[in-house]
Design a protein around this motif. Structure first.
Motif, PDB file in Angstrom:
ATOM      1  N   PRO A  27       0.914  -1.065   0.061  1.00 41.74           N
ATOM      2  CA  PRO A  27       0.002  -0.034  -0.051  1.00 41.74           C
ATOM      3  C   PRO A  27       0.749   1.275   0.009  1.00 41.74           C
ATOM      4  N   SER A  28       0.454   2.356  -0.405  1.00 44.06           N
ATOM      5  CA  SER A  28       1.046   3.533  -0.549  1.00 44.06           C
ATOM      6  C   SER A  28       1.050   4.141   0.764  1.00 44.06           C
ATOM      7  N   ARG A  29       1.795   5.288   0.905  1.00 51.62           N
ATOM      8  CA  ARG A  29       2.230   5.656   2.231  1.00 51.62           C
ATOM      9  C   ARG A  29       0.706   6.474   2.834  1.00 51.62           C
ATOM     10  N   VAL A  30       0.029   7.002   1.670  1.00 53.19           N
ATOM     11  CA  VAL A  30      -1.159   7.554   2.411  1.00 53.19           C
ATOM     12  C   VAL A  30      -2.035   6.326   3.018  1.00 53.19           C
ATOM     13  N   VAL A  31      -2.252   5.289   2.147  1.00 54.17           N
ATOM     14  CA  VAL A  31      -3.040   4.084   2.705  1.00 54.17           C
ATOM     15  C   VAL A  31      -2.479   3.655   4.146  1.00 54.17           C
ATOM     16  N   VAL A  32      -1.178   3.720   4.244  1.00 53.03           N
ATOM     17  CA  VAL A  32      -0.727   3.276   5.601  1.00 53.03           C
ATOM     18  C   VAL A  32      -1.026   4.188   6.697  1.00 53.03           C
ATOM     19  N   TRP A  33      -0.974   5.373   6.438  1.00 55.01           N
ATOM     20  CA  TRP A  33      -1.117   6.595   7.299  1.00 55.01           C
ATOM     21  C   TRP A  33      -2.787   6.494   7.711  1.00 55.01           C
ATOM     22  N   LEU A  34      -3.405   6.077   6.660  1.00 57.12           N
ATOM     23  CA  LEU A  34      -4.941   5.985   6.937  1.00 57.12           C
ATOM     24  C   LEU A  34      -5.195   4.897   7.984  1.00 57.12           C
ATOM     25  N   ARG A  35      -4.717   3.832   7.603  1.00 54.90           N
ATOM     26  CA  ARG A  35      -4.844   2.881   8.531  1.00 54.90           C
ATOM     27  C   ARG A  35      -4.340   2.956   9.932  1.00 54.90           C
ATOM     28  N   ARG A  36      -3.522   3.818  10.289  1.00 59.25           N
ATOM     29  CA  ARG A  36      -2.690   4.153  11.723  1.00 59.25           C
ATOM     30  C   ARG A  36      -3.818   5.217  12.055  1.00 59.25           C
ATOM     31  N   ALA A  37      -4.368   6.212  11.408  1.00 60.36           N
ATOM     32  CA  ALA A  37      -5.199   7.184  11.919  1.00 60.36           C
ATOM     33  C   ALA A  37      -6.586   6.731  12.507  1.00 60.36           C
ATOM     34  N   ARG A  38      -6.819   5.629  11.751  1.00 64.71           N
ATOM     35  CA  ARG A  38      -8.431   5.313  12.052  1.00 64.71           C
ATOM     36  C   ARG A  38      -8.630   4.805  13.439  1.00 64.71           C
ATOM     37  N   PRO A  39      -7.552   3.661  13.989  1.00 64.19           N
ATOM     38  CA  PRO A  39      -7.747   3.294  15.371  1.00 64.19           C
ATOM     39  C   PRO A  39      -7.411   4.393  16.434  1.00 64.19           C
ATOM     40  N   LEU A  40      -6.448   5.235  16.089  1.00 65.47           N
ATOM     41  CA  LEU A  40      -5.986   6.216  16.738  1.00 65.47           C
ATOM     42  C   LEU A  40      -7.201   7.298  17.029  1.00 65.47           C
ATOM     43  N   HIS A  41      -8.067   7.506  16.044  1.00 61.11           N
ATOM     44  CA  HIS A  41      -9.059   8.499  16.049  1.00 61.11           C
ATOM     45  C   HIS A  41     -10.167   7.916  17.201  1.00 61.11           C
ATOM     46  N   ARG A  42     -10.268   6.464  16.795  1.00 63.38           N
ATOM     47  CA  ARG A  42     -11.454   5.930  17.389  1.00 63.38           C
ATOM     48  C   ARG A  42     -10.976   5.779  19.080  1.00 63.38           C
ATOM     49  N   TRP A  43      -9.846   5.430  19.491  1.00 61.98           N
ATOM     50  CA  TRP A  43      -9.643   5.091  20.908  1.00 61.98           C
ATOM     51  C   TRP A  43      -9.319   6.109  21.705  1.00 61.98           C
ATOM     52  N   VAL A  44      -8.736   7.423  20.970  1.00 64.51           N
ATOM     53  CA  VAL A  44      -8.594   8.639  21.641  1.00 64.51           C
ATOM     54  C   VAL A  44     -10.170   9.324  21.978  1.00 64.51           C
ATOM     55  N   GLY A  45     -11.082   9.217  20.847  1.00 65.58           N
ATOM     56  CA  GLY A  45     -12.387   9.783  20.759  1.00 65.58           C
ATOM     57  C   GLY A  45     -13.268   9.216  21.728  1.00 65.58           C
ATOM     58  N   VAL A  46     -13.402   7.818  22.142  1.00 69.76           N
ATOM     59  CA  VAL A  46     -14.229   7.256  22.700  1.00 69.76           C
ATOM     60  C   VAL A  46     -14.103   7.583  24.400  1.00 69.76           C
ATOM     61  N   PRO A  47     -12.824   7.490  25.032  1.00 65.40           N
ATOM     62  CA  PRO A  47     -12.803   7.970  26.296  1.00 65.40           C
ATOM     63  C   PRO A  47     -12.951   9.482  26.292  1.00 65.40           C
ATOM     64  N   LEU A  48     -12.536  10.375  25.471  1.00 67.09           N
ATOM     65  CA  LEU A  48     -12.584  11.709  25.459  1.00 67.09           C
ATOM     66  C   LEU A  48     -14.008  12.132  25.407  1.00 67.09           C
ATOM     67  N   THR A  49     -14.969  11.455  24.945  1.00 64.51           N
ATOM     68  CA  THR A  49     -16.191  11.783  24.844  1.00 64.51           C
ATOM     69  C   THR A  49     -16.826  12.554  25.967  1.00 64.51           C
ATOM     70  N   LEU A  50     -16.866  11.769  27.100  1.00 59.96           N
ATOM     71  CA  LEU A  50     -17.214  11.943  28.596  1.00 59.96           C
ATOM     72  C   LEU A  50     -16.665  13.579  28.920  1.00 59.96           C
ATOM     73  N   LEU A  51     -15.240  13.641  28.807  1.00 61.04           N
ATOM     74  CA  LEU A  51     -14.592  14.917  28.913  1.00 61.04           C
ATOM     75  C   LEU A  51     -15.318  16.061  28.132  1.00 61.04           C
ATOM     76  N   VAL A  52     -15.408  15.825  26.818  1.00 55.77           N
ATOM     77  CA  VAL A  52     -15.776  16.979  26.165  1.00 55.77           C
ATOM     78  C   VAL A  52     -17.273  17.382  26.557  1.00 55.77           C
ATOM     79  N   LEU A  53     -18.299  16.102  26.795  1.00 55.05           N
ATOM     80  CA  LEU A  53     -19.719  16.313  26.926  1.00 55.05           C
ATOM     81  C   LEU A  53     -19.704  17.264  28.365  1.00 55.05           C
TER      82      LEU A  53
END
Length: 207
Positions: A27-53
């Motif tokens: 895969p290209s570099r763009v695809v690689v970084w997309l694959r890395r960004a998805r779990p990072l975005h998910r696992w940071v966003g889920v626990p942070l939701t309570l603080l943001v609310l």
């Protein structure tokens, strides 16, 4: 007998790679970084939701605190706006402590701060315990109101200081700030990365 026409030889660099060869490159570099960004975005966003609310809801309430007496007691007006007529601050503090003692029927906690309002001729005496506020006339040292400041409790929730004071305030703001920064950057990349991939694929097919 005429000699056969010579076919120009094409160098390997000019031959486009076949799909099979291209797939072997991975895969290209763009695809690689997309694959890395998805779990990072998910696992940071889920626990942070309570603080943001919590931060969002308390921020809205703090923005409206001066509009509703239930959030913050309305500001009273003293007998005089002239500073030469005002009593010394130690008398103002003593009057506030006496007023809160009469209201609670028990000794009040220590005073946190005095908020002097020259434009109104009053002082807000704020106590460390219970979010109590006593407004005192600067001229007569008369207690004008005794009430809780719900806005101070909301503010303590908003900045995290309700947990363990100043240390928790710093930790709360750091975690929330860094988390929102990561979510913003990863979310931007998850939006822009696929478009960049499609644009690169379209250019390859057109060449």
């Amino acid at each position: 007998m005429p000699s056969p026409a010579r076919v120009p030889r094409t160098s390997e660099a000019e031959v486009p790679p076949s799909p099979a060869v291209a797939s072997l490159r991975g895969p290209s570099r763009v695809v690689v970084w997309l694959r890395r960004a998805r779990p990072l975005h998910r696992w940071v966003g889920v626990p942070l939701t309570l603080l943001v609310l919590i931060s969002s809801l308390t921020g809205i309430l703090l923005g409206w605190k001066k509009q509703f007496a239930v959030l913050q007691p309305p500001l009273r007006t003293g007998a005089s706006l002239e500073a030469r007529d005002w009593q010394p601050l130690h008398l103002i503090s003593s009057a506030a402590e006496a007023g809160l003692r009469d209201h609670l029927g028990a000794p009040p906690g220590p005073i946190d701060r005095l908020d002097v309002r020259p434009s109104k001729g009053v002082a807000k005496v704020l106590f460390r315990e219970g979010f109590w506020e006593v407004q005192v006339d600067l001229t007569t040292a008369r207690v004008l109101s005794v009430d809780r400041r719900a806005s101070d409790f909301i503010e303590a929730l908003h900045d995290g200081s309700i947990l363990q004071g100043e240390g928790s305030r710093v930790t709360w703001s750091t975690v929330l700030g860094l988390g929102l920064l990561v979510l913003s950057l990863s979310g931007l990349w998850l939006w822009w990365g696929p478009r960049l991939t499609r644009r690169s694929a379209s250019s390859s097919r057109g060449s």
